[in-house]
Design an enzyme around this catalytic site. Structure first.
Site, PDB file in Angstrom:
ATOM      1  N   ASP A  64       0.909  -1.339   0.265  1.00  0.00           N
ATOM      2  CA  ASP A  64      -0.090  -0.125  -0.091  1.00  0.00           C
ATOM      3  C   ASP A  64       1.104   1.372   0.071  1.00  0.00           C
ATOM      4  OD1 ASP A  64       0.704  -0.967   2.460  1.00  0.00           O
ATOM      5  OD2 ASP A  64      -0.655   0.788   3.544  1.00  0.00           O
ATOM      6  N   GLU A  67       0.622  -1.813   5.303  1.00  0.00           N
ATOM      7  CA  GLU A  67       1.651  -1.466   6.267  1.00  0.00           C
ATOM      8  C   GLU A  67       1.252  -0.563   7.074  1.00  0.00           C
ATOM      9  OE1 GLU A  67       5.262   0.410   7.528  1.00  0.00           O
ATOM     10  OE2 GLU A  67       3.588   1.141   6.206  1.00  0.00           O
TER      11      GLU A  67
END
Length: 500
Positions: free
Chosen positions: A88, A158
């Protein structure tokens, strides 16, 4: 899915850069939307690509992508190495930039002031951790590299809670060595990181109809923002705290003369807020005087911050009159709470030189029908330091009549004195740089600490290229540093230790 038109445009920006495979992958990653919690399209694209190459590839129970590649000829007796990145990116856009992070590609460009840097157009770049991810995929695709057995771990979400590594189960990986690719400074080797925890604060206040006849809008903008851990020590302005200070400054002279109808600031708990907006209701007779007092308070702050935040701006203007606002007493409580909630460095480390030990960042605030809600992110190299800040916030909330909830706690990563991969990385870095690298502990939440919980014997090091202003639309990556980082990465793989 891959936006083919954007991909071709992005490729044209990076086509002359080296290493070509890495930059091609970064162009592809940038052309598939992948903000936190919306990485499915990118994860599945990578999975399909890996399977088409005949690689062992799958997703685990929480969606992490795990891809394995066998050792090249002559490297079969070397220790297996895992390469790790997160899928991400942080979605931040400049005010006025029309960008849907769920549907639109990130569009790459060279920095017009210095073409040695790559940026995005009006948004975060996603070099954090897209360059690391691209390097992992380039290693998998390359057919001219010497390497041992490789496992690539690309984790989910994350940036907003480390979801992927929280769900990573023992036994998914077999490697004893790991290279985390999330460091953001060339010439630095990270062997430890801070742990963290989210603080979610709610102050019960009620919106109700009022009798005021006028309204003012207060907009703070122009701040640099940045990473709430890596940039927390740089004296950067926090748009929420600036607005709170201005309101607290005028409160003694205007108490009872205005009420708050709304406040919004920040968008992510791990990014320093660049903008905030407040709407106040008041009588028309005091509106101009209140605006002048607020402007005077801002000018003092602007003078103080002129070096750290040269583009800081505040626009105070008449606003459409909202139907509801919170009452006089609640307005006072909200202003005092916002002004008192801390944000910044709490303590520097006594052990790790020039390193922040404990900090917190006030990232998001919003006033709605359910009350005032504030989100802060606490970071510390020590569990005791993290706990102490939680206790302080809890005490403050008790005094203010607010509630504090602490969620998403994750542990830090402590240096391993018996590490094999750290001295190997340092030795190879000296050959490339011509001098010793800096071995450091980072004040940010790398995934390594949580990986060590599931794999306590994993020997981990973190490296990466130079990335500036992560988590903000000014994010940029130094192009030459990417090539240096790649040289180090492939040299570590080529020099993997022999199996015991």
């Amino acid at each position: 899915m891959l936006n083919k038109t954007a991909y071709q445009t992005n490729l044209s920006v990076v086509e002359s850069l080296k290493p070509s495979l890495l930059w091609q992958w970064f162009a592809r990653i940038s052309s598939i939307p992948h903000p936190s919690h919306h990485e499915e399209a990118l994860a599945n694209h990578i999975l399909e690509w890996a399977k088409s190459r005949g690689l062992s590839a799958r997703r685990d129970a929480v969606g992490n992508v795990i891809i394995k590649k066998s050792a090249t000829s002559g490297m079969e007796n070397r220790q297996s190495i895992a390469l790790q990145a997160h899928l991400d990116m942080v979605p931040q856009a400049n005010a006025g930039t029309d960008h849907d992070f769920h549907a639109d590609a990130i569009m790459l460009r060279r920095n017009q002031d210095d073409e040695r840097w790559l940026m995005a157009t009006g948004t975060t770049l996603g070099a954090d951790n897209g360059i690391g991810m691209a390097s992992c995929l380039a290693v998998l695709e390359a057919d001219d590299l010497a390497h041992p057995d490789i496992e690539v771990l690309l984790t989910m979400t994350e940036e907003t809670g480390m979801v992927g590594v929280f769900g990573l189960q023992p036994g998914e990986l077999t490697s004893g060595l790991m290279i985390n690719t999330d460091t953001e400074e060339i010439g630095e080797v990270y062997v430890g990181c801070a742990g963290g925890i989210d603080a979610n604060i709610c102050l019960p206040v009620e919106l109700a109809n009022h009798t005021y006849s006028s309204a003012l809008c207060l907009n703070i903008k122009g701040l640099k923002g940045g990473h709430s851990g890596l940039d927390i020590h740089k004296n950067r302005g926090n748009a929420i705290k600036i607005a709170a200070r201005m309101l607290a400054s005028v409160l003694p002279d205007f108490q009872g003369a205005f009420c708050m109808a709304s406040i919004q600031g920040g968008t992510l708990r791990n990014a320093i807020p660049r903008e905030s907006s407040v709407i106040l209701v008041c009588d028309a007779a005091v509106r101009d005087e209140l605006a002048t007092a607020l402007q005077s308070a801002f000018e003092i702050i602007k003078t103080e911050m002129m070096r750290a935040e040269p583009k800081l701006d505040c626009i105070i203007s008449p606003s459409q009159l909202p139907q509801q606002a919170i009452g006089d007493e609640d307005t006072i409580r909200v202003i005092h709470l916002l002004n008192t909630l801390p944000s910044g460095v709490v303590r520097h480390s006594d052990i790790a030189k020039d390193t922040v030990e404990t900090s917190l960042s006030f990232g998001v605030v919003n006033l709605d029908g359910e009350g005032l809600k504030a989100s802060l992110l606490i970071r510390s190299l020590l569990e005791s330091g993290k706990n102490a800040v939680c206790q302080n916030l809890d005490s403050l909330c008790i005094l203010a009549g607010a509630q504090a909830e602490f969620t998403g706690s994750y542990v830090g990563w402590n240096p391993d004195e018996q590490s094999q991969i750290t001295p190997l990385t340092n030795r190879l870095y000296v050959d490339i740089l011509g001098h010793e690298p800096k071995v450091k502990v980072i004040h940010a939440g790398l995934e390594c600490g949580l990986i060590k919980q599931s794999y306590p014997d994993m020997d981990i090091v973190s490296i990466g290229p130079t990335i500036k202003n992560a988590h903000s639309p000014q994010e940029m990556v130094h192009i030459d540093s990417v090539e240096t980082y790649w040289q180090l990465l492939v040299q570590i793989l080529a020099n993997a230790p022999v199996r015991a």
